[in-house]
Every structure is written in C-alpha cells, then in structure tokens.
Design an enzyme around this catalytic site. Structure first.
Site, short mmCIF file in Angstrom:
data_model
loop_
_atom_site.label_atom_id
_atom_site.label_comp_id
_atom_site.label_asym_id
_atom_site.label_seq_id
_atom_site.Cartn_x
_atom_site.Cartn_y
_atom_site.Cartn_z
N ASP A 43 0.74 -1.28 -0.04
CA ASP A 43 0.11 0.03 0.17
C ASP A 43 1.08 1.31 0.22
O ASP A 43 2.05 1.12 0.24
CB ASP A 43 -0.84 -0.12 1.35
CG ASP A 43 -1.78 1.20 1.54
OD1 ASP A 43 -2.33 1.60 0.56
OD2 ASP A 43 -1.69 1.93 2.60
N LEU A 44 0.36 2.49 -0.35
CA LEU A 44 1.30 3.65 -0.34
C LEU A 44 1.26 4.28 0.94
O LEU A 44 1.95 4.46 1.79
CB LEU A 44 1.04 4.41 -1.71
CG LEU A 44 1.87 5.68 -1.81
CD1 LEU A 44 3.16 5.36 -2.20
CD2 LEU A 44 1.18 6.44 -2.86
N ASP A 45 -0.14 5.28 0.94
CA ASP A 45 -0.26 6.00 2.07
C ASP A 45 -0.22 5.18 3.34
O ASP A 45 -1.18 4.23 3.65
CB ASP A 45 -1.77 6.62 1.88
CG ASP A 45 -1.66 7.52 0.65
OD1 ASP A 45 -0.76 8.19 0.40
OD2 ASP A 45 -2.87 7.53 0.06
N THR B 243 1.73 10.11 3.97
CA THR B 243 0.65 10.92 3.51
C THR B 243 -0.81 10.84 4.24
O THR B 243 -1.40 11.89 4.13
CB THR B 243 0.32 10.56 1.98
OG1 THR B 243 0.13 9.26 1.64
CG2 THR B 243 1.41 11.12 1.03
N LYS C 51 -8.94 5.68 6.14
CA LYS C 51 -7.41 5.16 5.67
C LYS C 51 -7.81 4.13 4.67
O LYS C 51 -8.65 3.11 5.17
CB LYS C 51 -6.72 4.78 6.80
CG LYS C 51 -6.12 5.82 7.52
CD LYS C 51 -4.98 5.36 8.79
CE LYS C 51 -4.39 6.56 9.16
NZ LYS C 51 -3.73 6.09 10.58
N SER D 271 -2.50 0.71 -4.49
CA SER D 271 -2.94 1.99 -3.65
C SER D 271 -4.30 2.43 -4.13
O SER D 271 -4.58 2.13 -5.29
CB SER D 271 -1.97 3.10 -3.59
OG SER D 271 -2.35 4.19 -3.17
N ALA D 272 -5.10 2.72 -3.01
CA ALA D 272 -6.50 3.49 -3.53
C ALA D 272 -6.39 4.88 -4.29
O ALA D 272 -7.53 5.31 -4.49
CB ALA D 272 -7.51 3.29 -2.11
N LYS E 196 -11.04 -0.72 -2.02
CA LYS E 196 -10.66 -1.59 -0.91
C LYS E 196 -11.93 -1.71 0.06
O LYS E 196 -12.60 -0.39 0.12
CB LYS E 196 -9.43 -1.15 -0.32
CG LYS E 196 -8.11 -1.25 -1.12
CD LYS E 196 -7.18 -0.69 -0.19
CE LYS E 196 -5.87 -0.58 -1.12
NZ LYS E 196 -4.68 0.17 -0.74
N GLU F 136 -0.05 -3.44 4.70
CA GLU F 136 -1.24 -2.50 4.87
C GLU F 136 -1.37 -1.82 5.95
O GLU F 136 -1.18 -2.59 7.08
CB GLU F 136 -2.53 -3.37 4.35
CG GLU F 136 -3.08 -3.19 3.08
CD GLU F 136 -3.56 -1.71 3.01
OE1 GLU F 136 -3.97 -0.79 3.64
OE2 GLU F 136 -3.91 -1.40 1.65
N ASP F 137 -1.74 -0.80 5.96
CA ASP F 137 -1.89 0.06 7.34
C ASP F 137 -3.47 0.32 7.71
O ASP F 137 -3.76 0.94 8.51
CB ASP F 137 -1.14 1.54 7.33
CG ASP F 137 -2.08 2.65 6.39
OD1 ASP F 137 -2.41 2.23 5.51
OD2 ASP F 137 -2.21 3.70 6.72
#
Ligand code: B16
Ligand code: MG
Length: 217
Positions: free
Chosen positions: A9-11, A17, A45, A114-115, A145, A169-170
């Site tokens: 995942d990115l954020d 971010t 999130k 990423s979303a 997601k 994933e966060d």
C-alpha cells in the site's frame, strides 16, 4: 519460501501521506461546520476519495447534492495536492528503501496497490517509481478496498498467484482487501486497527528478508 511477490500500500506504508489527507478532510469538515478527529480519520484510511467524503458527511450528519459532493471532493484533492507538492525522498518511512532493495536482490517481485489516484505522482516525487515492477493505483481500479480488485490486478500484472503474494497494509479496508484476494497480509501500525492481519509490525525498521523467511517458510 511461498512468497514470490510483495504488494505495498502507499499511504501509511511507504510514506506518511495519511496526515496530509487528514488535514485536508479536517479543513472541509470545519468549513461545513463540524469537527473531525484523528480517531474518526481511521475510518478513511485506505478508502477511496468519494467513499471518504460519504463517511465524513455521515460523521457530520450532513446531506448534500451530488454536484456539491463533487465540488467538495475536488477541493479536498486540491488542498491535499498543495500539501504534498514539496514532498521529497526524505519522507519515505524508515527502513522502506533497504527492505525494497533486499527484496529485489532476493528475486521477490514488488508491486504497489494503492487506492489513491495520486499514487504515481507521489512515487515520482519521492523517486521510488523505478523500484516497482507493477503499479496499480486508484485510476486502474473500479472497486475500492475492501474489494480485492487492486491487489488481484497487481498479482496479475506481476504474473504471480494470489497465494504467493504478501500485502503490507496500514488500513483495515486494505487488510480486508488482501484477505478477500486470498493473499498473505502484514499490518503496519497497531493491532487493534488491523484485525485479520497475519502479523502486525510498527514499520519496516526491523523488517528484513530473514524475518520474512522465518514468518513464511
Ligand atoms: P486520493 P492507500 C488511500 O491510499 C488513502 O489511504 C486514503 O486515505 C485516500 O482517501 C485514498 O487513497 C484515495 O486517495 O484522494 O489521492 O485518490 O492507503 O490505498 O495508498
Ligand atoms: Mg494506506
């Protein structure tokens, strides 16, 4: 080793971010006349932009027309873009680069799931694009997601079966998306916010290939 690809995942995983998203949404909430806490932000999130707006409006008990919703979502995104435009590679979270490089050296494929529709711009800003064998972002998926689409597309682009993929994933929505895809998943953050993750780690500082092998051998 059953893991052939890692999907990130990115954020909140590669870069923090999440706080910029939070400040932008808080601004919108305040404009609409209500407050928005960090605890409430947990619900946003990993969730797509329009779904995030729906949650925000539910929290503020506001009902508005579609045209105003589109306008608010665009304004939130412009605020967010103004916050992230000066991001640099220094904002990459600790341990991430070393872990990506180690995975690459060991022949594990690397994907982004990423979303965010801004994911590629962020990867470019932090000079990380070249480290990914596949990038799936919010522009490439139709279902947000916890739908598994983003991760299944990633596995497909990498040519790896879902059961050989490990997702980092966060967000709860992202952990659920990974599980719905039939993938392994490690949560980044605190266990109480990441139910159903196989393991939860605070970040990548203590993560390396040997630890991965001990968890998934
Ligand atoms: P955008 P991730 C998600 O990214 C964020 O966690 C979530 O807060 C945000 O609403 C979503 O991207 C959409 O982002 O407005 O930039 O398209 O965690 O899936 O990398
Ligand atoms: Mg995230």
């Amino acid at each position: 080793m059953k893991i052939k690809a890692c999907l990130f995942d990115l954020d909140g995983v590669i870069v923090d971010t999440a706080r910029y998203h939070y400040i932008a949404w808080k601004n919108i909430a305040n404009e609409l006349g209500f407050d928005f806490s960090e605890a409430q932000n947990e619900r946003l999130k990993g969730v797509s932009r329009m779904d995030s707006l729906d949650i925000l409006l539910e929290i503020g008990q506001q009902k508005i027309e579609l045209a105003q919703k589109n306008e608010l979502a665009e304004r939130k995104n412009n605020l967010y873009l103004s916050y992230i435009q000066n991001m640099t590679p220094e904002e990459i979270l600790p341990g991430v680069i070393a872990f990506l490089d180690e995975l690459h050296d060991k022949g594990i494929l690397i994907g982004l799931g990423s979303a965010s529709k801004n994911a590629l711009s962020i990867l470019n800003l932090i000079h990380l694009t070249a480290k990914f064998n596949a990038v799936i972002d919010g522009n490439k998926v139709s279902k947000a997601k916890p739908d598994p689409e983003v991760f299944l597309n990633g596995a497909n682009e990498l040519g790896v079966k879902p059961q050989h993929c490990l997702v980092f994933e966060d967000a709860q929505a992202g952990v659920d998306a990974a599980r719905n895809a039939g993938m392994h998943v490690i949560g980044i953050g605190q266990a109480e916010n990441l139910k159903n993750a196989e393991f939860v780690i605070p970040g990548f500082e203590d993560m390396n290939f040997n630890r991965l092998r001990s968890l998934y051998f």
